[in-house]
Design an enzyme around this catalytic site. Structure first.
Site, mmCIF file in Angstrom:
data_model
loop_
_atom_site.group_PDB
_atom_site.id
_atom_site.type_symbol
_atom_site.label_atom_id
_atom_site.label_comp_id
_atom_site.label_asym_id
_atom_site.label_seq_id
_atom_site.Cartn_x
_atom_site.Cartn_y
_atom_site.Cartn_z
ATOM 1 C CB CYS A 150 -0.888 -0.018 1.236
ATOM 2 S SG CYS A 150 -1.728 1.541 1.572
ATOM 3 C CD GLU A 151 0.121 5.193 -4.179
ATOM 4 O OE1 GLU A 151 -0.547 6.221 -4.337
ATOM 5 O OE2 GLU A 151 0.785 4.667 -5.096
ATOM 6 C CG HIS A 152 -2.494 5.630 0.616
ATOM 7 N ND1 HIS A 152 -3.728 5.146 0.232
ATOM 8 C CD2 HIS A 152 -2.110 6.488 -0.362
ATOM 9 C CE1 HIS A 152 -4.081 5.688 -0.927
ATOM 10 N NE2 HIS A 152 -3.118 6.496 -1.307
ATOM 11 C CG HIS A 153 -1.354 3.305 5.676
ATOM 12 N ND1 HIS A 153 -2.457 3.188 4.836
ATOM 13 C CD2 HIS A 153 -1.658 4.292 6.551
ATOM 14 C CE1 HIS A 153 -3.384 4.055 5.197
ATOM 15 N NE2 HIS A 153 -2.930 4.741 6.223
ATOM 16 C CD GLN A 191 -8.082 -4.292 -4.635
ATOM 17 O OE1 GLN A 191 -7.834 -4.290 -3.432
ATOM 18 N NE2 GLN A 191 -9.097 -4.984 -5.123
ATOM 19 C CG HIS A 219 -6.239 -3.092 0.947
ATOM 20 N ND1 HIS A 219 -5.650 -2.119 0.174
ATOM 21 C CD2 HIS A 219 -7.006 -3.832 0.097
ATOM 22 C CE1 HIS A 219 -6.044 -2.255 -1.087
ATOM 23 N NE2 HIS A 219 -6.869 -3.284 -1.149
ATOM 24 C CB CYS A 221 -3.652 0.121 5.489
ATOM 25 S SG CYS A 221 -4.580 -0.055 3.958
#
Length: 259
Positions: A150-153, A191, A219, A221
């Site tokens: 995940c590019e956010h977390h 995704q 996910h 996250c």
């Protein structure tokens, strides 16, 4: 009439960042993309159809998408190790204690492996695996294991990918569909983008009558932090060509991947 002011440097950088984020996607494009990547121009006097035509650089970016090399890995490794050492200290740990002595190095090499898709190009995989074949029935490969980040977390995403396409006198080696999934998933991802990247790559390579991609993923996250919903699953799909236009074709694909 006053001239429009030039965009500031910050605005220009933001625009460049957004363009780079497309990373091979057809932004809002619903029709099948053309192989040569040249957007169709609207003749003078005619109105645009309203479909956004992607710029040539976006269409062709899948061919030039390798952004990291083995040499880059070697050069950047010490910096990543140092960064993980700093993180351990920031968490209140002692990087010099026995159990953590090699952790920064292990974490750095693991992160390079998790994102090894940046070192590969789709065209390298497909060039020797596209075959002329007089076959026009649906081809499906389902339950392809997928692992991403995940590019956010920067935590894992994992699940399965189902791919189907209707050939147009050309087919792709079956294992190459799994390789396409591997290349795009082994990057920092969301995704929704991953799903479309897979579909667009197959479309640009084969020019089939249609392509369908469905991704089912968990996910971490959502599981390990935030709402902490252990059994949540995210499903995304991209349908191009007849998979989008013909409900019967789409239903056949969805039925077969669930069987």
């Amino acid at each position: 009439m006053m001239e429009r002011s030039k965009p500031s440097q910050r605005e220009s950088e933001a625009t460049s960042s957004n363009d780079a984020a497309l990373n091979g996607l057809l932004d809002g494009m619903e029709k099948m993309p053309k192989w040569n990547g040249t957007p169709k121009e609207t003749p003078k006097g005619e109105k645009s159809s309203g479909t956004r035509a992607p710029c040539s650089s976006v269409m062709e970016s899948w061919r030039e998408e390798r952004t990291r090399s083995v040499e880059d890995n070697e050069m950047s490794l010490p910096g990543i190790v140092t960064a993980y050492t700093t993180i351990l200290r920031g968490l209140g740990e002692d990087p010099q204690r026995q159990g953590l002595l090699k952790t920064p190095y292990r974490a750095a090499t693991a992160m390079q492996f998790f994102t090894k898709g940046y070192q590969e190009k789709i065209i390298d995989v497909l060039n020797d695996a596209i075959f002329d074949e007089d076959h026009d029935e649906m081809v499906i490969v389902k339950d392809i294991d997928m692992f991403s980040m995940c590019e956010h977390h920067l935590v894992p995403i994992f699940g399965r990918v189902h791919i189907g396409y209707l050939p147009n006198k050309r087919v792709l080696g079956l294992s190459k569909l799994a390789r396409i999934v591997e290349i795009y998933s082994r990057r920092l991802q969301v995704q929704e983008r991953l799903t479309k990247q897979i579909a667009v790559a197959i479309t640009e390579a084969l020019q089939p009558a249609g392509v369908g991609v469905v991704v089912e993923a968990t996910h971490m996250c959502m599981v390990m932090r935030g709402v902490q919903k252990m059994n949540s699953k995210t499903v995304t799909s991209t349908m191009l060509g007849v998979f989008r236009e013909d409900p019967k074709t789409r239903d056949e694909f969805l039925t077969l991947i669930r069987s």
